[in-house]
Enzyme design. Structure first.
Site, PDB file in Angstrom:
ATOM      1  N   ASP A  78      -1.540   7.570  -1.015  1.00 28.79           N
ATOM      2  CA  ASP A  78      -1.876   6.602   0.042  1.00 28.79           C
ATOM      3  C   ASP A  78      -2.939   5.632  -0.487  1.00 28.79           C
ATOM      4  OD1 ASP A  78      -0.285   7.964   2.127  1.00 28.79           O
ATOM      5  OD2 ASP A  78      -1.735   9.572   1.817  1.00 28.79           O
ATOM      6  N   ASP A 114       1.971   1.604  -6.631  1.00 27.67           N
ATOM      7  CA  ASP A 114       2.636   0.297  -6.507  1.00 27.67           C
ATOM      8  C   ASP A 114       1.678  -0.735  -5.917  1.00 27.67           C
ATOM      9  OD1 ASP A 114       2.599   1.606  -4.017  1.00 27.67           O
ATOM     10  OD2 ASP A 114       4.148   0.255  -3.235  1.00 27.67           O
TER      11      ASP A 114
HETATM   12  C1  LIG Z   1       2.406   7.690   0.043  1.00 26.55           C
HETATM   13  S1  LIG Z   1       3.021   9.320  -0.005  1.00 26.55           S
HETATM   14  C2  LIG Z   1       3.781   9.428  -1.612  1.00 26.55           C
HETATM   15  C3  LIG Z   1       4.811  10.519  -1.692  1.00 26.55           C
HETATM   16  C4  LIG Z   1       5.526  10.686  -3.042  1.00 26.55           C
HETATM   17  N1  LIG Z   1       4.610  11.018  -4.116  1.00 26.55           N
HETATM   18  C5  LIG Z   1       6.331   9.466  -3.398  1.00 26.55           C
HETATM   19  O1  LIG Z   1       5.934   8.740  -4.348  1.00 26.55           O
HETATM   20  O2  LIG Z   1       7.347   9.205  -2.756  1.00 26.55           O
HETATM   21  C6  LIG Z   1       1.536  10.265  -0.227  1.00 26.55           C
HETATM   22  C7  LIG Z   1       1.709  11.749   0.085  1.00 26.55           C
HETATM   23  O3  LIG Z   1       0.486  12.446  -0.200  1.00 26.55           O
HETATM   24  C8  LIG Z   1       0.303  13.453   0.773  1.00 26.55           C
HETATM   25  N2  LIG Z   1      -1.138  13.772   0.804  1.00 26.55           N
HETATM   26  C9  LIG Z   1      -2.146  12.941   1.131  1.00 26.55           C
HETATM   27  N3  LIG Z   1      -3.335  13.557   1.032  1.00 26.55           N
HETATM   28  C10 LIG Z   1      -3.073  14.823   0.603  1.00 26.55           C
HETATM   29  C11 LIG Z   1      -3.898  15.944   0.310  1.00 26.55           C
HETATM   30  N4  LIG Z   1      -5.223  15.889   0.432  1.00 26.55           N
HETATM   31  N5  LIG Z   1      -3.299  17.094  -0.087  1.00 26.55           N
HETATM   32  C12 LIG Z   1      -1.943  17.150  -0.224  1.00 26.55           C
HETATM   33  N6  LIG Z   1      -1.119  16.117   0.046  1.00 26.55           N
HETATM   34  C13 LIG Z   1      -1.669  14.964   0.448  1.00 26.55           C
HETATM   35  C14 LIG Z   1       0.834  12.831   2.053  1.00 26.55           C
HETATM   36  O4  LIG Z   1       1.198  13.808   3.017  1.00 26.55           O
HETATM   37  C15 LIG Z   1       2.038  12.041   1.547  1.00 26.55           C
HETATM   38  O5  LIG Z   1       3.230  12.797   1.607  1.00 26.55           O
END
Ligand SMILES: C[S@@+](CC[C@H](N)C(=O)[O-])C[C@H]1O[C@@H](n2cnc3c(N)ncnc32)[C@H](O)[C@@H]1O
Length: 173
Positions: A78, A114
């Site tokens: 994120d 990105d």
């Molecule tokens: C923007 S998405 C990207 C997903 C994947 N890597 C992709 O490129 O399609 C970011 C992911 O990180 C997870 N996430 C964010 N903070 C996290 C944390 N502290 N521990 C585990 N997962 C986390 C969110 O739930 C989300 O699914």
């Protein structure tokens, strides 16, 4: 190999299927993503993936042994676009300090995004962190390696006209 935030897990399952001689650990807080990964790994009868549904900071601190990771992956985290939210970005000096002892000597940190301002932030924070060295040379981004499939968020970014930046750093000691 350890990946944080695998989303729906498509790229992690693909990597685990391609590199069946390696063990993969995924950490994700989003229950539907965890369910999707378990379902797809089960369909392919993959025996080399383990999953934590928990906050990655807690898992790193409590569950991962020192010097146990040869590849750490963080793909399209994120970006927290607004300046007042930048402190929520996972890539911060304190996070890199807690990750370093978990890596084997020579172990690799591979990040991708990105969002150009986040890529610049990653480069700045990674380059300043003790114990890491840019595998592509100072301030250079790496080409997307063959073993990293495109991810769901990468494709979403490309549809929006975004670029892709990969950063690969090694633990130096
Ligand atoms: C923007 S998405 C990207 C997903 C994947 N890597 C992709 O490129 O399609 C970011 C992911 O990180 C997870 N996430 C964010 N903070 C996290 C944390 N502290 N521990 C585990 N997962 C986390 C969110 O739930 C989300 O699914």
């Amino acid at each position: 190999m350890l990946e944080i935030g695998f989303g729906m897990g498509d790229s992690l399952v693909e990597m685990a299927g391609t590199e069946e001689d390696k063990n993969f650990v995924g950490i994700e807080v989003h229950p539907p993503g965890v369910g999707c990964l378990i379902n797809n790994a089960g369909k392919q009868d993959l025996q080399n993936i383990k999953v934590y549904m928990a906050d990655a900071n807690d898992v790193l601190e409590d569950c991962i042994a020192d010097a146990s990771i040869d590849r750490f992956q963080l793909f399209f985290p994120d970006p927290w676009h607004k300046k007042r939210h930048h402190k929520r970005r996972i890539v911060q000096p304190a996070f890199l300090d807690s990750l370093l002892p978990k890596l084997k000597s020579g172990g690799v940190v591979h990040m991708a995004t990105d969002w150009e301002p986040y890529a610049e932030h990653m480069m700045e924070v990674m380059s300043a962190a003790e114990g890491y060295e840019n595998a592509a040379g100072a301030d250079n981004y790496s080409p997307q390696p063959e073993h990293r499939p495109d991810t769901k968020f990468q494709r979403r970014g490309e549809k929006l006209g975004h670029g892709v930046w990969d950063l690969i750093f090694k633990r130096t000691a």
